[in-house]
Design an enzyme around this catalytic site. Structure first.
Site, short mmCIF file in Angstrom:
data_model
loop_
_atom_site.label_atom_id
_atom_site.label_comp_id
_atom_site.label_asym_id
_atom_site.label_seq_id
_atom_site.Cartn_x
_atom_site.Cartn_y
_atom_site.Cartn_z
N THR A 176 22.68 -12.91 22.13
CA THR A 176 22.49 -12.51 23.52
C THR A 176 21.23 -13.17 24.07
OG1 THR A 176 23.57 -10.38 23.19
CG2 THR A 176 21.98 -10.51 24.98
N ARG A 204 35.90 -3.86 24.48
CA ARG A 204 34.57 -3.35 24.13
C ARG A 204 33.49 -3.87 25.07
NH1 ARG A 204 29.44 -5.90 22.51
NH2 ARG A 204 28.30 -4.39 21.25
N GLY A 206 29.24 -3.84 25.45
CA GLY A 206 27.98 -3.55 24.77
C GLY A 206 26.91 -3.09 25.73
N ASP A 207 25.67 -3.21 25.30
CA ASP A 207 24.56 -2.69 26.10
C ASP A 207 24.10 -3.64 27.20
OD1 ASP A 207 23.58 -4.38 23.96
OD2 ASP A 207 21.56 -3.79 24.58
N THR A 227 18.46 -7.06 22.89
CA THR A 227 19.47 -7.80 22.13
C THR A 227 19.64 -7.11 20.79
OG1 THR A 227 20.04 -9.92 21.10
CG2 THR A 227 17.70 -9.39 21.25
N GLY A 228 20.87 -7.11 20.28
CA GLY A 228 21.10 -6.48 18.98
C GLY A 228 22.40 -5.72 18.96
N GLY A 230 24.58 -3.39 20.15
CA GLY A 230 24.61 -2.75 21.45
C GLY A 230 24.98 -1.28 21.44
#
Length: 309
Positions: A176, A204, A206-207, A227-228, A230
């Site tokens: 990301t 899906r 994510g964050d 980032t990571g 999510g």
């Protein structure tokens, strides 16, 4: 004494995860550093000329979206079905305006689409076919799926499908991209863009496109891009949490970021954040072996990848 005038600052990331020296060839490392440096140059040129934090983060994130070494825009990962769906968000701290998209499929620079949602629609978050339609109506550059796809990302999906014991990204090589900035007027802004997780299924999300989870900006505290993993950043409301800690507990940026990442880790997640404050303080925090990252200000710029840098 009067408070000193804000000094501009730009902080960027290109994702984090199991990034160790033994895992990157000299060419891969050089390409990643060059991409980060180019993004810093693009944003710094705007800020040093007195431009806005919002313009700077969109420009910096756009450079990283065009770079196939990162998981955003060109070089985004494949879904389980073999398609590419991009997510992005922008937010500016003066009025806490925000725009975001999820599941966009044809906009060359998703971060520009997120900005268009913020500036030219009454909404904050648009999804899938609606996001694509809005992008066309706004006249943003459209590209086919071949623009986003790279052989490396296709290979990653093939490897994942060969071992059905996991759904996505077993090696946690997140890519990301994000940028946060403070301009000379003391305003902050954040931008985040991603292709999500390799092999993601069922639409899906994510964050990254979720305001308060992967992206947040508030002139009363800071601008943050995450980032990571999510799912954990969503549950922790990590980027809003950092701003809340700074506003209500008086924590500095690094302390608040470290504690938010510790909360994500306590839930079982890994990842990192970049932070910048309205007075030009920049910070990183991550609990992985490495994070592609960089920082620029009037004093110069730095680029780093590994945790010991």
């Amino acid at each position: 004494m009067p408070k000193p005038a804000p000094r501009w600052k730009l902080v960027i990331h290109g994702g984090c995860g199991v990034i160790e020296r033994a895992m990157l060839s000299a060419e891969q490392e050089a390409d990643a550093r060059a991409g980060l440096s180019a993004a810093l140059d693009a944003g710094a040129a705007i800020l040093s000329a007195g431009g806005t934090a919002l313009d700077a983060v969109v420009a910096a994130a756009g450079i990283l979206e065009d770079d196939p070494h990162f998981n955003a825009g060109r070089g985004s990962v494949f879904t389980y079905q073999g398609t590419i769906e991009t997510d992005a968000a922008v937010m500016e701290g003066a009025s806490r305006n925000a725009g975001a998209v999820t599941g966009a499929t044809a906009t060359k620079n998703p971060v520009s689409l997120a900005r268009a949602v913020m500036e030219h629609s009454p909404h904050v978050l648009l999804s899938r076919e609606g996001a694509d339609q809005f992008s066309r109506e706004q006249g943003l550059e459209q590209v086919g799926p071949e623009w986003f796809a790279t052989p490396e990302r296709r290979h990653q999906l093939d490897l994942m499908k060969a071992d059905e014991s996991h759904y996505f990204d077993a090696e946690l090589k997140y890519g990301t991209v994000g940028a946060v900035a403070c301009d000379n007027q003391g305003h902050v802004a954040a931008a985040t863009s991603t292709g999500g997780l390799t092999g993601k299924r069922w639409g899906r999300i994510g964050d990254s496109p979720l305001i308060g989870a992967g992206t947040y900006a508030d002139d009363r505290a800071a601008a943050i891009s995450a980032t990571g993993a999510g799912e954990y950043f969503i549950r922790a409301a990590a980027t809003h949490e950092i701003c809340a800690r700074m506003r209500m507990l008086g924590e500095d940026a690094l302390t608040a970021a470290d504690r938010a990442i510790a909360d994500v880790e306590a839930l079982g997640g890994t990842g990192g954040v970049i932070v910048v404050t309205p007075d030009g303080e920049g910070a990183y925090a991550f609990n992985t072996p490495g994070m592609y990252r960089g920082m620029a200000g009037p004093e110069g710029k730095t680029v780093a990848i590994y945790g010991d840098e």
